[in-house]
Scaffold this motif. Structure first.
Motif, PDB file in Angstrom:
ATOM      1  N   GLY A 143       0.840  -1.190   0.000  1.00  0.00           N
ATOM      2  CA  GLY A 143       0.000   0.000   0.000  1.00  0.00           C
ATOM      3  C   GLY A 143       0.872   1.236   0.000  1.00  0.00           C
ATOM      4  N   LYS A 144       0.225   2.380   0.166  1.00  0.00           N
ATOM      5  CA  LYS A 144       0.943   3.656   0.164  1.00  0.00           C
ATOM      6  C   LYS A 144       1.619   3.885   1.514  1.00  0.00           C
ATOM      7  CE  LYS A 144      -1.834   5.847  -3.336  1.00  0.00           C
ATOM      8  NZ  LYS A 144      -2.531   7.061  -3.762  1.00  0.00           N
ATOM      9  N   ALA A 145       2.900   4.219   1.454  1.00  0.00           N
ATOM     10  CA  ALA A 145       3.677   4.431   2.676  1.00  0.00           C
ATOM     11  C   ALA A 145       3.085   5.548   3.530  1.00  0.00           C
ATOM     12  CB  ALA A 145       5.129   4.739   2.339  1.00  0.00           C
ATOM     13  N   GLY A 146       2.550   6.583   2.898  1.00  0.00           N
ATOM     14  CA  GLY A 146       1.968   7.698   3.638  1.00  0.00           C
ATOM     15  C   GLY A 146       0.780   7.295   4.490  1.00  0.00           C
ATOM     16  N   ILE A 147       0.143   6.205   4.139  1.00  0.00           N
ATOM     17  CA  ILE A 147      -0.985   5.665   4.926  1.00  0.00           C
ATOM     18  C   ILE A 147      -0.507   4.602   5.890  1.00  0.00           C
ATOM     19  CG2 ILE A 147      -3.150   4.367   4.761  1.00  0.00           C
ATOM     20  CD1 ILE A 147      -3.574   5.795   2.016  1.00  0.00           C
ATOM     21  N   LEU A 148       0.299   3.670   5.397  1.00  0.00           N
ATOM     22  CA  LEU A 148       0.709   2.524   6.210  1.00  0.00           C
ATOM     23  C   LEU A 148       1.728   2.853   7.292  1.00  0.00           C
ATOM     24  CD1 LEU A 148       0.926  -0.213   3.436  1.00  0.00           C
ATOM     25  CD2 LEU A 148      -0.877   0.103   5.142  1.00  0.00           C
ATOM     26  N   LEU A 149       2.670   3.729   7.013  1.00  0.00           N
ATOM     27  CA  LEU A 149       3.713   4.028   7.995  1.00  0.00           C
ATOM     28  C   LEU A 149       3.139   4.647   9.276  1.00  0.00           C
ATOM     29  CD1 LEU A 149       6.684   3.825   8.668  1.00  0.00           C
ATOM     30  CD2 LEU A 149       7.045   5.983   7.482  1.00  0.00           C
ATOM     31  N   PRO A 150       2.239   5.647   9.185  1.00  0.00           N
ATOM     32  CA  PRO A 150       1.653   6.164  10.421  1.00  0.00           C
ATOM     33  C   PRO A 150       0.869   5.100  11.204  1.00  0.00           C
ATOM     34  CG  PRO A 150       1.282   7.705   8.622  1.00  0.00           C
ATOM     35  CD  PRO A 150       1.845   6.441   8.018  1.00  0.00           C
ATOM     36  N   GLN A 151       0.201   4.196  10.500  1.00  0.00           N
ATOM     37  CA  GLN A 151      -0.523   3.122  11.178  1.00  0.00           C
ATOM     38  C   GLN A 151       0.440   2.168  11.881  1.00  0.00           C
ATOM     39  OE1 GLN A 151      -2.897   1.303   8.094  1.00  0.00           O
ATOM     40  NE2 GLN A 151      -4.347   2.985   8.037  1.00  0.00           N
ATOM     41  N   LEU A 152       1.555   1.888  11.231  1.00  0.00           N
ATOM     42  CA  LEU A 152       2.564   1.018  11.819  1.00  0.00           C
ATOM     43  C   LEU A 152       3.140   1.643  13.091  1.00  0.00           C
ATOM     44  CD1 LEU A 152       4.263  -1.606  11.455  1.00  0.00           C
ATOM     45  CD2 LEU A 152       5.889  -0.219  10.183  1.00  0.00           C
ATOM     46  N   VAL A 153       3.478   2.910  13.020  1.00  0.00           N
ATOM     47  CA  VAL A 153       4.037   3.628  14.184  1.00  0.00           C
ATOM     48  C   VAL A 153       3.010   3.708  15.299  1.00  0.00           C
ATOM     49  CG1 VAL A 153       4.904   5.858  14.980  1.00  0.00           C
ATOM     50  CG2 VAL A 153       5.707   4.921  12.808  1.00  0.00           C
ATOM     51  N   GLU A 154       1.776   3.971  14.968  1.00  0.00           N
ATOM     52  CA  GLU A 154       0.714   4.062  15.969  1.00  0.00           C
ATOM     53  C   GLU A 154       0.512   2.733  16.693  1.00  0.00           C
ATOM     54  OE1 GLU A 154      -3.973   4.605  15.608  1.00  0.00           O
ATOM     55  OE2 GLU A 154      -2.835   6.345  14.896  1.00  0.00           O
ATOM     56  N   GLY A 155       0.703   1.644  15.980  1.00  0.00           N
ATOM     57  CA  GLY A 155       0.516   0.318  16.566  1.00  0.00           C
ATOM     58  C   GLY A 155       1.665  -0.156  17.413  1.00  0.00           C
ATOM     59  N   MET A 156       2.770   0.601  17.447  1.00  0.00           N
ATOM     60  CA  MET A 156       3.940   0.184  18.229  1.00  0.00           C
ATOM     61  C   MET A 156       3.675   0.349  19.662  1.00  0.00           C
ATOM     62  SD  MET A 156       6.986   1.562  15.778  1.00  0.00           S
ATOM     63  CE  MET A 156       8.319   0.785  16.644  1.00  0.00           C
TER      64      MET A 156
END
Length: 89
Positions: free
Chosen positions: A76-89
């Motif tokens: 998917g788009k990094a601009g969408i997935l990266l914030p979700q990944l960081v939020e889930g940490m």
């Protein structure tokens, strides 16, 4: 977990090989974002880190030749997935 951003390639210039290898060998987590994983030597950096025990997470629009070897591959788009990944940490 401490975050260290190691920009291994800036403006088309690579860090000296010894610094690049040291960064890869010593990282505990590597994020690989937006790459085809086809151009060497950059393509093999994630595998080197994985072999040294790092967790490797890939974010890309489509799977790469190394996706199945990594700890996590997100499409998917990094601009969408990266914030979700960081939020889930």
């Amino acid at each position: 977990m401490a975050a260290i951003a190691a920009d291994l390639q800036q403006a088309g210039l690579w860090l000296a090989e010894s610094k690049r290898v040291a960064a890869i060998r010593s990282c505990d987590t590597m994020l690989v974002i937006g790459t085809s994983a086809l151009v060497q030597p950059a393509a093999s950096l994630a595998i080197v880190a994985k072999e040294k025990g790092a967790r490797v997470v890939e974010i890309n629009l489509e799977p790469t030749p190394y996706s199945h070897k990594l700890d996590l591959s997100l499409q998917g788009k990094a601009g969408i997935l990266l914030p979700q990944l960081v939020e889930g940490m």
